[in-house]
Design a protein around this motif. Structure first.
Motif, mmCIF file in Angstrom:
data_model
loop_
_atom_site.group_PDB
_atom_site.id
_atom_site.type_symbol
_atom_site.label_atom_id
_atom_site.label_comp_id
_atom_site.label_asym_id
_atom_site.label_seq_id
_atom_site.Cartn_x
_atom_site.Cartn_y
_atom_site.Cartn_z
ATOM 1 N N LYS A 1 0.868 -1.177 0.000
ATOM 2 C CA LYS A 1 0.000 0.000 0.000
ATOM 3 C C LYS A 1 0.907 1.229 0.000
ATOM 4 C CE LYS A 1 -3.561 2.055 2.931
ATOM 5 N NZ LYS A 1 -4.295 1.913 4.181
ATOM 6 N N THR B 1 -1.583 4.126 -6.463
ATOM 7 C CA THR B 1 -1.392 2.752 -6.923
ATOM 8 C C THR B 1 -0.430 2.728 -8.103
ATOM 9 O OG1 THR B 1 -3.308 2.973 -8.372
ATOM 10 C CG2 THR B 1 -3.711 2.048 -6.182
ATOM 11 N N ASP B 2 -0.114 1.537 -8.566
ATOM 12 C CA ASP B 2 0.791 1.360 -9.694
ATOM 13 C C ASP B 2 0.343 2.212 -10.879
ATOM 14 O OD1 ASP B 2 2.926 0.210 -11.172
ATOM 15 O OD2 ASP B 2 1.535 -1.200 -12.091
#
Length: 175
Positions: A127, A155-156
């Motif tokens: 996270k 996030t990615d």
């Protein structure tokens, strides 16, 4: 092209190594501080080009992910690994305590600009939480500035901006 760092002020000097042969000594004078220093071509004090360093240090598979830094002015790309816990992101300066230093000439990036906290959730997934430093120019996610105490889960592939520098979060690849 090769680059060498001034031993006094850390300013980079770029030169064409193809004009010289291995073992040849070169003398440079730093444009920033005026320091004169010498190097010898082929000796390990000479840094590899950034893209070669990035391939060696990080070919996208770090255990906790990385950030891809693209300095908008020169399109200079860096891949910097992240660690578990707080990762302080800012402009590289000799003696700085920033854990993820960005080599940049962008004056709008502070020495300590923002933080990415890397932790694991209950299922063991990584996270990422981004927060501003606080910085003078702010940290932007999706063209929205983060507030003084605001934290944003990223996030990615999330793109965020500090100064005139764009950064993309790269989560580790699943194996």
């Amino acid at each position: 092209m090769k680059r060498v760092r001034c031993p006094k002020c850390d300013h980079f000097i770029i030169f064409d190594e193809k004009k010289y042969h291995e073992g040849q000594s070169l003398i440079f004078q730093c444009e920033e501080c005026g320091k004169q220093f010498g190097i010898k071509i082929g000796v390990s004090k000479l840094r590899r080009p950034q893209k070669e360093e990035n391939k060696l240090e990080n070919n996208g598979d770090t255990p906790f992910g990385s950030i891809l830094v693209i300095e908008n002015v020169f399109h200079f790309k860096q891949i910097l690994p992240l660690n578990l816990g707080d990762n302080s992101i800012g402009r590289y300066m000799k003696g700085s305590k920033t854990t993820v230093p960005i080599e940049t000439v962008d004056p709008s990036v502070d020495m300590l600009h923002c933080f990415i906290n890397v932790s694991k959730d209950n299922k063991g997934n990584l996270k990422y939480i981004l927060r501003d430093g606080p910085s003078y120019t702010g940290t932007f996610v999706d063209n929205t500035i983060l507030g003084p105490r605001e934290k944003r889960v990223i996030t990615d592939g999330t793109l965020f901006t500090i100064g005139a520098t764009s950064i993309i979060l790269q989560a580790p690849k699943d194996k």
